[in-house]
Design an enzyme around this catalytic site. Sequence first.
Site, short mmCIF file in Angstrom:
data_model
loop_
_atom_site.label_atom_id
_atom_site.label_comp_id
_atom_site.label_asym_id
_atom_site.label_seq_id
_atom_site.Cartn_x
_atom_site.Cartn_y
_atom_site.Cartn_z
N GLY A 239 15.34 35.10 73.43
CA GLY A 239 16.58 34.69 72.78
C GLY A 239 17.62 33.97 73.63
N GLU A 277 10.25 38.19 76.22
CA GLU A 277 9.58 37.26 75.29
C GLU A 277 10.37 35.95 75.16
OE1 GLU A 277 9.51 39.46 71.62
OE2 GLU A 277 8.05 40.91 72.36
N PRO A 278 10.61 35.26 76.26
CA PRO A 278 11.38 34.02 76.14
C PRO A 278 10.53 32.88 75.58
CG PRO A 278 10.62 34.28 78.39
CD PRO A 278 10.15 35.51 77.64
N ARG A 316 14.80 20.92 62.77
CA ARG A 316 15.97 21.74 63.17
C ARG A 316 17.30 21.19 62.65
NH1 ARG A 316 17.51 22.97 67.52
NH2 ARG A 316 17.75 25.19 67.16
N TYR A 320 18.94 23.93 60.27
CA TYR A 320 20.01 24.74 60.89
C TYR A 320 21.25 23.91 61.22
CZ TYR A 320 15.65 27.15 62.26
OH TYR A 320 14.41 27.73 62.29
N CYS A 348 12.28 10.91 51.67
CA CYS A 348 13.08 10.70 50.45
C CYS A 348 13.97 11.89 50.12
CB CYS A 348 12.14 10.41 49.30
SG CYS A 348 11.05 9.07 49.73
N GLU A 349 14.80 12.29 51.03
CA GLU A 349 15.86 13.24 50.70
C GLU A 349 16.97 13.11 51.74
OE1 GLU A 349 14.90 17.56 51.44
OE2 GLU A 349 12.88 16.81 51.10
N TYR A 377 10.38 24.81 69.16
CA TYR A 377 10.59 24.78 67.71
C TYR A 377 10.68 23.35 67.18
CZ TYR A 377 11.60 29.58 68.96
OH TYR A 377 11.51 30.85 69.49
N1 LLP Z 1 10.47 37.47 70.34
C1 LLP Z 1 10.58 37.60 69.00
C2 LLP Z 1 10.18 38.85 68.37
C3 LLP Z 1 11.08 36.51 68.24
O1 LLP Z 1 11.19 36.65 66.92
C4 LLP Z 1 11.46 35.32 68.88
C5 LLP Z 1 11.98 34.18 68.13
C6 LLP Z 1 11.31 35.23 70.28
C7 LLP Z 1 10.82 36.33 70.98
C8 LLP Z 1 11.66 34.00 71.07
O2 LLP Z 1 12.99 33.66 70.99
P1 LLP Z 1 13.59 32.50 71.93
O3 LLP Z 1 13.53 32.98 73.36
O4 LLP Z 1 12.76 31.30 71.76
O5 LLP Z 1 14.96 32.32 71.44
N2 LLP Z 1 13.09 28.11 64.69
C9 LLP Z 1 14.35 28.56 65.26
C10 LLP Z 1 14.17 29.71 66.22
C11 LLP Z 1 13.47 30.91 65.62
C12 LLP Z 1 13.28 32.04 66.58
C13 LLP Z 1 12.44 33.11 65.99
N3 LLP Z 1 12.11 34.19 66.87
C14 LLP Z 1 15.04 27.36 65.92
O6 LLP Z 1 14.50 26.27 65.86
O7 LLP Z 1 16.12 27.51 66.45
#
Ligand code: LLP
Length: 435
Positions: A239, A277-278, A316, A320, A348-349, A377
Amino acid sequence: MDHFTYKNGELHAEDVPLRVIAEEIGTPFYCYSRATMTRHYKVFAEALSGLDALICYAVKANGNLAVIRTLASLGAGADVVSAGELERALAAGVPAEKIVFSGVGKTGPEIAQALDAGIMQINVESEPELEAISALASARGMEIPVSVRVNPDVDAKTHAKITTGKRENKFGIEIERAPGVYKRAATLPGIKLVGVAMHIGSQLGELTPYRTAYKRMADLVERLRVDGHAIDRVDLGGGLGIPYFDDAADFVPPSPADYGNIVRETVGHLGCRLLFEPGRVIMGNAGVLVARTVYVKEGETRRFLILDAAMNDLIRPALYSAHHAIEPVSEPVSGAARAPYDVVGPICETGDTFAKERLLPTMTAGDLVAFRSAGAYGATMASTYNARPLIAEVMVDGGRFSEVRRRVPTREMMGFESIPDWLDGAADPARKAAG
Ligand code: LLP
């Protein structure tokens, strides 16, 4: 820091001009820099030095086999959320004993596949899932290491669609209910309770939510130990946010080093193996999306930069309202006048808009642009909407590059479809028989 810089008047990925890749494979494409992802991984790992830490790269951020392989060769494990991601991680060379399986809705076949692969652990998100894992594992005569994903009820202060640690979100088991769930889990065959897990959201711009959530987790570990559970792993999720803006002053995300200090301060004393879990912090700024200008359309009130990339390639901004810096691949002369452009794709949107009134130097048809911070992503969320080919991906390493996913043409996509013969008026024997 990344390795996408202007040299000799052109934007390069490491030592390769993006123009050269565009000429060779066409546009649009994602381009990843091996040196950048390696650097990001090492900075993150360094921030955790001295801790018993395992970095399980979140495959959802970018599941390209070459990307996973790059990180696996640096020592990364993988965090997967589907059988498909599990298959990818294994195929890319991540050892099963470094794979953690997260996700709220793992199906029976997915759990079975994880058990058969012998992965390190499953993060369980509900009681029915616990029962399902217990049944499948005990039927195989095995015990699977399990952590329960706890929802610590902390506001990650990020975009509503990617916040996951509030009570009302679908993720994890409420922290107050955790002791009861562990008590029950301890009686289930096939389940080896090893730890606790959490993930409060993505693109976090502050450390305070981490501090609060991690402290709650530490308290929970102590409570569970008092209850007699041998808890020796804590999965702290991912995250950490990254800068998306051209002007870094707009948003300065916490540094991995400061994040590491929060980890030490909150859970360092537990003597647990720590899993991370990065995804985005490693891959986000290690990739760009390169597109070509098809037309510049001058309207009464707007000037549109119409690209050959669209929301199906990078969703994205549409999903978002995310901001990605957009840079011309040809370096603008210094002090060049800039004018506002609405940067759009051909779909087309109206949602197919990457940016409104973005200040860019004068652009003309044929000009290449690069969307920064597109390594996470981006490709994983791409689709073939409007029957557009699935986008290509390239990895650069110093002065060389390779296509790590070729563009998937419509003809090949159509190969997965079929037209039933009864659509063409051919007799349907089953119906005929039924009268
Ligand atoms: N662990 C779990 C359980 C997760 O659900 C996620 C992301 C991560 C790790 C990795 O998170 P990160 O370090 O990448 O922030 N599609 C969205 C982001 C969705 C994230 C979902 N879960 C975007 O484009 O911003």
